[in-house]
Design a protein around this motif. Sequence first.
Motif, mmCIF file in Angstrom:
data_model
loop_
_atom_site.group_PDB
_atom_site.id
_atom_site.type_symbol
_atom_site.label_atom_id
_atom_site.label_comp_id
_atom_site.label_asym_id
_atom_site.label_seq_id
_atom_site.Cartn_x
_atom_site.Cartn_y
_atom_site.Cartn_z
ATOM 1 N N ASN A 1 43.629 14.444 55.078
ATOM 2 C CA ASN A 1 44.794 15.282 54.778
ATOM 3 C C ASN A 1 44.385 16.532 54.008
ATOM 4 O OD1 ASN A 1 44.207 14.148 52.297
ATOM 5 N ND2 ASN A 1 45.836 12.602 52.464
ATOM 6 N N ARG B 1 41.604 20.033 54.520
ATOM 7 C CA ARG B 1 40.879 20.750 55.561
ATOM 8 C C ARG B 1 39.370 20.645 55.344
ATOM 9 N NH1 ARG B 1 44.728 23.132 58.502
ATOM 10 N NH2 ARG B 1 46.725 23.439 57.444
ATOM 11 N N VAL C 1 46.528 19.338 54.677
ATOM 12 C CA VAL C 1 46.948 19.246 56.072
ATOM 13 C C VAL C 1 48.275 18.496 56.064
ATOM 14 C CG1 VAL C 1 46.416 18.380 58.381
ATOM 15 C CG2 VAL C 1 44.559 19.165 56.877
ATOM 16 N N GLU C 2 49.322 19.150 56.511
ATOM 17 C CA GLU C 2 50.643 18.520 56.480
ATOM 18 C C GLU C 2 50.731 17.398 57.519
ATOM 19 O OE1 GLU C 2 52.743 19.118 54.181
ATOM 20 O OE2 GLU C 2 51.497 20.743 53.354
ATOM 21 N N ALA D 1 52.841 16.663 59.704
ATOM 22 C CA ALA D 1 53.295 17.083 61.028
ATOM 23 C C ALA D 1 52.196 17.723 61.864
ATOM 24 C CB ALA D 1 54.457 18.059 60.877
ATOM 25 N N GLU D 2 51.120 18.184 61.229
ATOM 26 C CA GLU D 2 50.065 18.858 61.985
ATOM 27 C C GLU D 2 48.800 18.016 62.127
ATOM 28 O OE1 GLU D 2 48.171 22.285 60.155
ATOM 29 O OE2 GLU D 2 48.903 21.712 58.178
ATOM 30 N N LEU D 3 48.866 16.730 61.772
ATOM 31 C CA LEU D 3 47.672 15.890 61.833
ATOM 32 C C LEU D 3 47.110 15.791 63.250
ATOM 33 C CD1 LEU D 3 48.495 12.993 59.337
ATOM 34 C CD2 LEU D 3 46.651 14.687 59.154
ATOM 35 N N GLU E 1 47.426 17.903 65.811
ATOM 36 C CA GLU E 1 46.841 19.181 66.189
ATOM 37 C C GLU E 1 45.564 19.450 65.409
ATOM 38 O OE1 GLU E 1 46.043 22.713 67.982
ATOM 39 O OE2 GLU E 1 47.405 21.104 68.602
ATOM 40 N N PHE E 2 45.504 18.997 64.169
ATOM 41 C CA PHE E 2 44.312 19.180 63.343
ATOM 42 C C PHE E 2 43.102 18.494 63.982
ATOM 43 C CE2 PHE E 2 41.727 17.890 59.532
ATOM 44 C CZ PHE E 2 41.276 19.164 59.220
ATOM 45 N N ARG F 1 42.019 20.723 66.927
ATOM 46 C CA ARG F 1 41.379 21.962 66.460
ATOM 47 C C ARG F 1 39.990 21.672 65.902
ATOM 48 N NH1 ARG F 1 46.238 23.291 63.824
ATOM 49 N NH2 ARG F 1 45.211 23.002 61.817
#
Length: 484
Positions: A55, A57, A66-67, A69-71, A73-74, A77
């Motif tokens: 959680n 970067r 890292v929020e 909701a974006e785990l 997509e993280f 990426r």
Amino acid sequence: MPVVLGPASPSVADVVALADGASVVLASETVNLLAASRAVVERAIEAGEPVYGLNRRLGAGRDAAVEPAELAEFQRRTIANHRGGVGDALTRREARAVIAVRLIGFTRGGSGVRPALAQAYAALLDAGVHPVIPERGSVGAADLTHLAEVAAVVTGAGRAFDASGAIVPGGEALAAAGLEAVELAPHEGLAVLSSNAYSVGVGSLAVAEAAGLADAADRAVALSLEAVGAAGPAGNLSAFSDTVARAGGGDGQLVSADAIRSALAGSALERPDRAVTVQDPLSFRTVPQVHGALRECVERTVRELERELGARSENPVVDIASGRMVSGGNFQALPLALAFENLRLVLAHVASASERRSAAHSLSLAPARAAGTTRVPGLLLYAAASAVAELRQLAAPATLGITTLSGVEDHASLAPLALRLLRRSLALTGEVLAIEALHAAELLRASGAVPSGAETGPLFRGIDELPNLAAAELVPAALAALRF
């Protein structure tokens, strides 16, 4: 026979077997360990504690959140951002070694990946899917660029080779093999990258080749001894006696001396009435010491590789016992990198002594060359000299290199560079040893002698029966004969 990954520490032999096409099985204990490791990650997610790559970067952004909701997509990426490799693609065998080592790393319990992801890597091996992995890009602080290409294919992206050798999209290669793409769970984007899998995997193949070269080097010397013994009073075997080897005391020296004595068993060099020089030049007389150093360096490199194979090298490392994810630096592979460095140096010594023996043979062959009765070109000796000159350059330190990104990732082992140079050194050393064997066989032929040693006889016949080939083809054929 499949390689079973269970509680026992994996070996270099396991990696070589998987690279050569063996199937893989995850033992039930391993699946349970993977589940326990993943449970630690899940608890960290629920607790919301700050964890690098989970959680928080990566790199210089290590303290930025890292929020939730974006785990997903993280993870995507992370893989895409690390696909920065360049250069020629690894061979199928090398790519399998990389996948195998990352899978082995999962099974040690420090990665926190789901059992399903580990099974997906095993399925990649069993189905023979071969990702396109550019050779260069890693600096030895985990082989990030290599592993990003494997992860890309596992997730349905990236590129792979099809059965014909053509490059196809990763998703297409999975579908052709009957496999489905995997979506990475939180933390797995980093976990799949956190390993020195190129250095350890391809390093395992390299050290196996080095061990084979040690055997080939002893056979080449045995043939050289028969050759100089047939041409004159040289070839004194006292330097290879058990008495001298035990006086020296080196384990590698003992093995090489015994191997050369065994290769020459039954040869004319053992006749007690043979006129023989008191002692030969150093390039002949100190072979057990030089080749022994190679054997001991191989053993040291195997130890370092197997320590890495048994380690939990991830950052952060999942510690099941404490239930924590702990940041650290076990990806620093300097001991392994230094073993690669040392191996290159000792190969240069082995090849240098071999070239000197070839030079002695070449001098003795001058009358036969003048008469036009030789088939080995005189200038083949120059190829050996050129190779030795390059080996001396390759023996220079490679690991004292650059810093990397920002003020965070500011030191690296450069183990992959040390390994790439080692692979070149192995190829050159093989050529030099083959050139020695060719000159020795030519000298035996010119002397009218047929070697009768337990191994030198078959080796001579293997080289003598080679068809008339150009030097570029003759040398690899002779090296193959040395490896019988």
